[in-house]
Write a protein that holds these residues in place. Structure first.
Motif, PDB file in Angstrom:
ATOM      1  N   ASN A  37       0.857  -1.186   0.000  1.00  0.00           N
ATOM      2  CA  ASN A  37       0.000   0.000   0.000  1.00  0.00           C
ATOM      3  C   ASN A  37       0.891   1.233   0.000  1.00  0.00           C
ATOM      4  O   ASN A  37       1.776   1.370   0.836  1.00  0.00           O
ATOM      5  CB  ASN A  37      -0.888   0.028   1.241  1.00  0.00           C
ATOM      6  CG  ASN A  37      -1.907  -1.097   1.227  1.00  0.00           C
ATOM      7  OD1 ASN A  37      -2.069  -1.805   2.213  1.00  0.00           O
ATOM      8  ND2 ASN A  37      -2.566  -1.288   0.114  1.00  0.00           N
ATOM      9  N   GLY A  38       0.642   2.098  -0.974  1.00  0.00           N
ATOM     10  CA  GLY A  38       1.424   3.327  -1.035  1.00  0.00           C
ATOM     11  C   GLY A  38       2.709   3.178  -1.832  1.00  0.00           C
ATOM     12  O   GLY A  38       3.522   4.093  -1.872  1.00  0.00           O
ATOM     13  N   LYS A  41       1.626   2.404  -7.189  1.00  0.00           N
ATOM     14  CA  LYS A  41       1.021   1.726  -8.348  1.00  0.00           C
ATOM     15  C   LYS A  41      -0.067   2.588  -8.987  1.00  0.00           C
ATOM     16  O   LYS A  41      -0.053   2.842 -10.197  1.00  0.00           O
ATOM     17  CB  LYS A  41       0.414   0.376  -7.914  1.00  0.00           C
ATOM     18  CG  LYS A  41       1.385  -0.520  -7.169  1.00  0.00           C
ATOM     19  CD  LYS A  41       0.733  -1.813  -6.728  1.00  0.00           C
ATOM     20  CE  LYS A  41      -0.392  -1.634  -5.715  1.00  0.00           C
ATOM     21  NZ  LYS A  41      -0.024  -1.181  -4.384  1.00  0.00           N
ATOM     22  N   SER A  42      -1.010   3.044  -8.154  1.00  0.00           N
ATOM     23  CA  SER A  42      -2.113   3.830  -8.723  1.00  0.00           C
ATOM     24  C   SER A  42      -1.592   5.124  -9.321  1.00  0.00           C
ATOM     25  O   SER A  42      -2.071   5.574 -10.368  1.00  0.00           O
ATOM     26  CB  SER A  42      -3.156   4.147  -7.654  1.00  0.00           C
ATOM     27  OG  SER A  42      -3.725   2.959  -7.177  1.00  0.00           O
ATOM     28  N   THR A  43      -0.621   5.725  -8.662  1.00  0.00           N
ATOM     29  CA  THR A  43      -0.053   6.961  -9.202  1.00  0.00           C
ATOM     30  C   THR A  43       0.511   6.721 -10.593  1.00  0.00           C
ATOM     31  O   THR A  43       0.258   7.491 -11.529  1.00  0.00           O
ATOM     32  CB  THR A  43       1.048   7.486  -8.260  1.00  0.00           C
ATOM     33  OG1 THR A  43       0.493   7.632  -6.959  1.00  0.00           O
ATOM     34  CG2 THR A  43       1.586   8.811  -8.743  1.00  0.00           C
ATOM     35  N   HIS A 197      -3.681  -7.282  -4.855  1.00  0.00           N
ATOM     36  CA  HIS A 197      -2.891  -7.676  -3.680  1.00  0.00           C
ATOM     37  C   HIS A 197      -3.007  -9.160  -3.414  1.00  0.00           C
ATOM     38  O   HIS A 197      -2.452  -9.675  -2.459  1.00  0.00           O
ATOM     39  CB  HIS A 197      -3.350  -6.892  -2.459  1.00  0.00           C
ATOM     40  CG  HIS A 197      -2.938  -5.452  -2.508  1.00  0.00           C
ATOM     41  ND1 HIS A 197      -1.638  -5.054  -2.454  1.00  0.00           N
ATOM     42  CD2 HIS A 197      -3.667  -4.326  -2.632  1.00  0.00           C
ATOM     43  CE1 HIS A 197      -1.572  -3.739  -2.539  1.00  0.00           C
ATOM     44  NE2 HIS A 197      -2.801  -3.266  -2.654  1.00  0.00           N
ATOM     45  N   SER A 402      -2.880   6.578  -0.412  1.00  0.00           N
ATOM     46  CA  SER A 402      -3.185   5.488  -1.339  1.00  0.00           C
ATOM     47  C   SER A 402      -4.410   4.753  -0.817  1.00  0.00           C
ATOM     48  O   SER A 402      -4.759   4.857   0.359  1.00  0.00           O
ATOM     49  CB  SER A 402      -2.008   4.543  -1.438  1.00  0.00           C
ATOM     50  OG  SER A 402      -1.984   3.660  -0.339  1.00  0.00           O
ATOM     51  N   GLY A 404      -5.159   1.689  -0.070  1.00  0.00           N
ATOM     52  CA  GLY A 404      -4.985   0.781   1.067  1.00  0.00           C
ATOM     53  C   GLY A 404      -4.760   1.551   2.359  1.00  0.00           C
ATOM     54  O   GLY A 404      -5.252   1.167   3.427  1.00  0.00           O
TER      55      GLY A 404
END
Ligand SMILES: Nc1ncnc2c1ncn2[C@@H]1O[C@H](COP(=O)(O)OP(=O)(O)OP(=O)(O)O)[C@@H](O)[C@H]1O
Ligand SMILES: [Mg+2]
Lengths: 502, 425
Positions: A37-38, A41-43, A197, A402, A404
């Motif tokens: 988490n953090g 990835k999403s970024t 995940h 993020s 998560g």
């Protein structure tokens, strides 16, 4: 299509969310992106989709450098995306959401709603993701919203599909259908970037796996070259327990009793049907069921978010059927809602404030009507440590975390207050393996302290790992309560409405 | 599955939940109205007193004058209204709640008008026609609001756009002698102010309410100043010409409806067209779906390739055009001459109508009509010399609008991103 990211760097102030990331996705490849988490990835995906602009680096499509000023440009290059936090218009129907931006029209710009419905029915049945095209999205449980979000991306027929944690709230069957879709797309030469995940899923579908940590790529591997443990320790940098250790429950007196609880929704449809259920102190009752069979509505009724039309809810023998949410919380219920952004958090407020939302007006966070901001801040910083929430400080808006880490904030708040009953809907949605391990341990600890726990999850593994008893819901009714040792197949059949085992 | 027979706790009207207690409340209100109609109005009038409703308005076919015995009519209407109220109070069937309630209120109004017209001659047609005239600017204002807020921008500057449109409409119309140019000038001035609002709010993320208030203050000051300095010295710039009425052939001859709906001026017809066009546009076309997406969840709209800011600019400017034309209707559409502050806060009333109408064109229309009716009723009462102190009379439209509409509409929900600035990153 072949996609290359070269040296992509994205900074948020002093924080480097992506640090010279290189990544290549070949045509006809399913490429998994793994990371804590953090990890960023999403970024990275948002940069790729034109939602955020990279500070450095280059994106190449089929060898040619491209620049995406907004998602429109990315879409024009054949990129589609399923967003971790769904990008759905809550008041629109599923059909309107799916076609938005690509609307079928008759002459004169008139929407062709009939065709939109047709398209969705066709996609739904083709891909095994059933959705009522006329359902209003905000009335749907997150699992169904997830289906809408996936259908929306499939409707566009992209050459490169980004899937940011699409399986976080899907049931195993739905996940299987999604994998079948992904394999089908791959056959036709399309590429997929898949974030999850769940390590089992990675091993099941990935052609290649890239692992990120702290904004950097730490390695690329293949399913053949690794197992769950290898992946987990690559991600987290330490060994992770993938099973939950817990002793047998020592159930005490009943804490939550439901007697013939019935809830009718706005359209007059019975969504909870004469449910009798008991949760005792010191036990975890796990509520299993296919999405949309009343689990969400049951949790909401317990909290007083909807009013039952008949039946009773007793907490420690006290009737709380007509309690407001505030009264329900004060009576000793903690609630982890399934949709963290819509119900769990105030996104523009700081982490520290979000952590005390339910107790902000009481000591030690307020004295005689004045808030004690120092206490709030200190407790915030403390919780960041305790729950391993990755943030610069407790003062930043929770919306910049993020996914998560946002989830961890909700969990941290609800586990920070002495309660009698914990209602946890999808408590580990979007958490990485390390955090899941931690949250599971905390839930078991709560149980051992004598809290009654009602767990709702689409994840059968989680249900079987945590539940002391498993109650299966089907069409708003509880079709049976069985021990977690009952086989998965048996429970699967019950989830399909096949009745109590002999 | 044993609960199919369970009584639903509430019913849906137009997708909204009407709780049992609300239905009962509406029922009780009808019973109260019924009592007023039957007792003070009906029984309180001597038997034999007649009311005269005049149905002889050109260009409609002359139906002559309808005489009604006040006492009998009021009592009869009171009884029917009471029955409707009782039906709601019983609370069995909730589907037709609003229909029944509206019917009850209309019956009461009939009784009230009969009572007002006792020993008198009341032109019902004219009452309704004036309702339309009073409602017209509100329709423009609320449509402007719908255009902006459906795209997520609060346009509180409508009052200012009204003033600018009214001023320029009168001035250009008078100076050129071409009233059409006055209408166009009104629309243009609204567009310019809309563009200013959009620019400050969208480009610089300035607070939309503050920008709007500043625009209103600016327009008020400027038109006041120019009226005093320019118009008062140059009568030819404020000549007071107005558009004439157009009778739609055939339709205008229908009794009552003809003069009310088919014998009006261009502003009325244009408003009617805009209502339909915007309603259909918003809810049936691709354009509308995108606008609403931008107003509800701009980020979601952006992720499917919609240009959020472009949609907002366009809508705010179009909204400005509509409000500006609405402004022109104050001068070249009805009174002719511009006078300082003549819009009298109707820009804000229009916004209220939009809210009461739940951001829907026809919802806003019904609130506007209600207000218009109250205004024209008030002027009728004043003329008939009903003995109510005049400040109360002029307050009445506002009070009635708030009371009825709040009772009917209840809680409303604005577009999700209304007034929330959007930045692409
Ligand atoms: N808008 C923003 N402003 C400031 N910081 C941000 C913003 N968006 C993301 N970050 C930070 O960037 C880092 C990477 O976040 P990102 O969402 O990419 O993680 P992730 O890998 O997708 O994690 P998860 O598995 O939890 O979804 C986090 O530390 C986060 O706090
Ligand atoms: Mg993420």
């Amino acid at each position: 299509m072949r996609l290359e990211l070269a040296g992509v760097t994205k900074r948020f102030g002093s924080l480097v969310a992506n640090d010279h990331v290189d990544l290549t996705v070949e045509a006809g490849e399913i490429h998994c992106l793994l990371g804590e988490n953090g990890a960023g990835k999403s970024t990275l995906m948002n940069v790729l989709f034109g939602l955020q602009r990279a500070d450095e680096g280059e994106i190449r499509v089929d060898g040619a450098p491209v620049r995406f000023a907004d998602p429109g440009d990315a879409i024009a290059h054949g990129i589609g995306m399923v967003h971790q936090h769904f990008m759905l218009v809550p008041v629109f129907t599923a059909a309107d959401n799916v076609v938005l931006g690509f609307e079928p029209t008759r002459s004169g710009g008139f929407l062709d709603r009939e065709k939109a419905r047709e398209d969705i029915r066709r996609l739904s049945s083709e891909f095994g993701l059933e959705v009522d095209p006329d359902a209003v999205v905000e009335d749907l449980p997150v699992g169904l919203q997830q289906r809408v979000e996936i259908l929306k991306a499939l409707h566009r027929d992209a050459n490169l599909l980004i899937l940011d944690e699409p399986t976080a709230v899907l049931t195993p069957q739905e996940t299987e259908s999604l994998f079948a879709i992904m394999r089908g797309l791959k056959e036709t030469g399309r590429s997929i970037l898949f974030i999850t995940h769940k390590l089992k899923e990675v091993l099941a579908v990935a052609d290649r796996i890239t692992v990120m940590r702290l904004g950097r790529v730490v390695g690329t591997t293949t399913p053949a070259g690794s197992g769950e443990h290898v992946l987990a320790s690559m991600m987290v940098g330490r060994d992770v327990e993938l099973v939950v250790h817990k002793d047998d429950a020592q159930p005490g007196s009943p804490v939550l009793q439901l007697e013939g609880l019935t809830v009718t929704d706005e359209r007059g449809v019975t969504v909870i049907d004469a449910v009798d259920l008991e949760v005792r102190a010191g036990e975890i009752v796990a509520l299993a069921g296919v999405q949309g069979n009343g689990q969400t509505e049951l949790a909401e009724a317990l909290l007083g978010l909807t009013q039952p039309s008949s039946g009773r809810i007793l907490l420690d023998g006290k009737d709380i059927t007509r309690a407001t949410p505030r009264e329900a919380l004060r009576a000793g219920i903690a609630y982890i809602p399934e949709d963290r952004q819509a119900e769990g958090l105030v996104l523009d407020m700081s982490i520290a404030d979000n952590l005390v939302l339910d107790v902000h007006d009481r000591p030690p966070f307020a004295h005689r009507g004045a808030r004690d901001l120092t206490a709030v801040r200190e407790s915030g910083e403390h919780k960041l440590q305790e729950f391993d929430i990755r943030a610069r400080s407790a003062e930043v808006p929770v919306g910049t975390l993020s996914g998560g880490n946002q989830q961890k904030v909700v969990v941290a708040r609800e586990l920070s207050r002495p309660v009698r009953l914990l209602v946890a809907s999808q408590p580990t949605r979007g958490l990485d393996v390390g955090s899941i391990e931690y949250v599971h341990r905390r839930i078991v600890e709560e149980r051992d302290k004598g809290v009654a726990v009602l767990l709702v999850s689409s994840e059968l593994d989680e249900i079987l790992a945590l539940g002391d008893r498993v109650a299966v819901m089907y069409r708003g009714a509880i079709v049976g309560v069985v021990p977690p040792t009952t086989g998965r197949d048996r429970i699967g059949l019950m989830m399909a409405g096949a009745g109590v085992p002999a | 599955m044993s609960t199919a027979s369970l009584a639903a706790p509430a019913a849906i009207v137009e997708g909204r939940l009407v709780s049992v207690s609300r239905v009962r409340g509406l029922g009780a209100f009808l019973v109260l109205l019924a009592a007023v109609a039957a007792v003070p109005l009906g029984l309180g009038t001597r038997a034999g007193v007649q009311a005269a409703f005049d149905f002889a308005d050109p260009p409609a076919i002359d139906l002559g004058i309808l005489h009604m015995p006040v006492r009998a009519v009021c009592v009869a209407l009171g009884v029917v209204t009471a029955l409707l109220g009782a039906w709601l109070l019983a609370g069995r069937q909730r589907r037709g709640t609003y229909l029944v309630f509206t019917a009850g209120v209309l019956l009461f109004l009939w009784a009230f008008l009969t009572w007002v017209a006792r020993n008198n001659d009341l032109s019902f047609t004219q009452l309704l026609a004036e309702t339309m005239v009073s409602a017209t600017p509100l329709v423009y204002g609320s449509l402007s609001g719908v255009m902006c807020e459906r795209a997520g921008v609060v346009n509180i500057a409508i009052e200012g756009q009204f003033l600018a449109g009214a001023f320029l409409g009168a001035m250009i119309g008078s100076a050129t002698g071409v009233l059409w140019l006055g209408l166009v000038a009104g629309g243009l001035s609204g567009a310019v102010l809309g563009a200013l609002l959009a620019f400050l709010a969208l480009r610089y993320g300035a607070d939309q309410i503050i920008v709007g208030v500043v625009i209103v203050a600016f327009c008020t000051g400027l038109t006041n100043f120019l009226t005093e300095q320019v118009l008062s010295n140059h009568q030819n710039l404020n000549a007071g010409a107005t558009f004439g009425t157009w009778a739609i052939p055939g339709l205008a001859r229908i009794p009552v409806l003809g003069p009310v709906l088919f014998h009006q001026n261009v502003f009325f017809y244009l408003a009617a067209v805009l209502l339909v066009v915007i309603h259909v546009g918003l809810f049936r076309t691709r354009w509308g779906l995108r606008v609403r997406a931008v107003g509800e969840h701009p980020r979601a709209a952006a992720t499917v390739g919609i240009h959020v800011l472009r949609v907002r600019y366009r809508n705010v400017i179009l909204g400005g055009v509509i409000a500006g034309i609405g402004g022109a209707s104050f001068t070249v559409g009805s009174i002719g001459e511009f006078s300082a502050g003549m819009t009298a806060g109707l820009g804000y009333v229009a916004l209220a109508a939009m809210i009461f109408g739940r951001w829907r064109p026809f919802g806003a229309l019904s609130a506007a009509l209600l207000f218009g009716f109250a205004v024209s009723l008030q002027s009728f009462l004043a003329v008939l010399g009903v003995n109510i102190p005049s400040p109360f009379l002029s307050m009445a439209p506002y009070v009635i609008t708030i009371a009825v509409v709040a009772g009917l509409v209840g809680r409303v929900r604005p577009p999700g991103a209304d007034g929330v600035p959007y930045s692409p990153e």
